[in-house]
Motif scaffolding. Structure first.
Motif, short mmCIF file in Angstrom:
data_model
loop_
_atom_site.label_atom_id
_atom_site.label_comp_id
_atom_site.label_asym_id
_atom_site.label_seq_id
_atom_site.Cartn_x
_atom_site.Cartn_y
_atom_site.Cartn_z
N HIS A 1 0.82 -1.21 0.00
CA HIS A 1 0.00 0.00 0.00
C HIS A 1 0.86 1.28 0.00
N TYR B 1 -5.91 4.13 -3.04
CA TYR B 1 -5.52 2.73 -3.04
C TYR B 1 -4.76 2.39 -1.76
N TRP C 1 -6.33 -1.21 -1.43
CA TRP C 1 -5.57 -2.45 -1.30
C TRP C 1 -6.31 -3.45 -0.42
#
Length: 341
Positions: free
Chosen positions: A136, A145, A150
């Motif tokens: 990440h 994300y 993630w």
């Protein structure tokens, strides 16, 4: 039964991380598979947590409900920071098998899956921090994300027991990791029986929403906002506000410099509430062999002395162009010579 592990995470992250895959690697793109059942469950649960938080606020706020949410937040944040992170991921202290199981169970109530899953993914983050293989990294994949995307991805859905062979040897931990929903279910039942619907909303829903975002800020912000003391090869930073939110996890540059330490606030002015609790547990012998950074580690690889080493933070060197004082001479015209006959 006493637990005596031999740490394989001794090396400071100031050492170079393992290199990412070769630049010439060929990747074949195919049709994207549909979301799995687990992914749908995670997305639905996150949506319900946020909807439930709005409902709780609309039903009205009282000091007792806020106090309940804060207490639930602090206890479960400690379970993540001192249990999942500093114990299961980095083995920064030792404890008994019974208290180890208690820490794991308490951690599951934070609804961040099981202790083996959490530790296995976090060890990958440290091994490949801020490279393409990081779990990440906001520098590689962006804010959303690294903050939450993630978590919902297929590639991080299952526990890789090979990453945590030290703790995977305990059958009770493997069971707890597979059945991590038991912890939240017990917490929900207890809150409902003790205070009804509002206790459930504030003690679980509101608290979990804050806990989730508070924990994830370390992934999304602690590599972007803050100051760097040590020249680690990643972009980790120290952030006072994040340290308050996460009971000490915000001293992230310290942690990446020496990840096996039970204290992430290295100096007295760096508030680290999780470590203060660990010291109390040490004083009553619930935990022992608490690891702290040696004096030489505190003075090693100071950014002010050795300079920046993180590849993503190093400024690319400008290529110097060669200058000529006079124009390039043009070739002389070809002259045809005639010889006398």
């Amino acid at each position: 039964m006493l637990i005596d592990h031999v740490s394989d995470l001794e090396a400071s992250s100031s050492q170079p991380s393992s290199p990412p895959p070769a630049a010439g690697t060929v990747r074949i793109a195919g049709p994207k598979p549909p979301p799995t059942f687990g992914q749908w469950v995670n997305v639905t649960a996150i949506l319900l947590i946020h909807v439930g938080t709005v409902i709780a606020l609309m039903r009205g706020v009282t000091w007792k409900l806020v106090a309940l949410a804060v207490a639930s937040y602090v206890v479960r944040m400690f379970a993540i920071t001192a249990g999942y992170h500093r114990y299961f991921s980095h083995r920064s202290y030792k404890t008994s098998r019974a208290f180890q199981l208690f820490l794991g169970f308490l951690g599951t109530t934070a609804v961040q899956k099981g202790p083996l899953w959490w530790a296995s993914t976090h060890r990958v983050h440290h091994r490949f921090s801020d490279t393409e293989r990081d779990v990440h990294s906001p520098l590689q994949r962006g804010f959303w994300y690294s903050h939450m995307g993630w978590w919902l991805g297929r590639e991080h859905e299952h526990t890789d027991l090979e990453k945590v062979p030290d703790f995977a040897a305990y059958p009770e931990l493997r069971w707890l990791d597979r059945n991590h929903i038991v912890g939240p279910a017990v917490l929900i039942a207890g809150l409902w029986l003790a205070g009804g619907y509002d206790a459930f909303l504030w003690g679980f829903v509101v608290s979990t929403c804050a806990l989730m975002h508070g924990t994830f800020t370390i992934n999304s912000l602690a590599h972007v906002i803050g100051r760097r003391r040590y020249a680690t090869t990643d972009t980790s930073r120290n952030n006072f506000v994040l340290a308050l939110i996460t009971l000490g996890e915000g001293w992230h540059n310290n942690h990446h410099h020496y990840m096996n330490s039970a204290n992430q606030g290295f100096f007295w002015w760096e508030i680290d509430i999780s470590y203060y609790v660990l010291r109390a547990l040490e004083s009553v012998s619930l935990i022992w062999d608490v690891r702290r950074p040696p004096a030489q580690v505190l003075r090693r690889n100071l950014l002010s002395e050795v300079g920046e080493r993180a590849p993503l933070l190093l400024k690319p060197k400008k290529q110097k162009t060669r200058e000529f004082s006079s124009p390039v001479p043009t070739p002389a015209p070809h002259v045809t010579q005639h010889t006398a006959s």
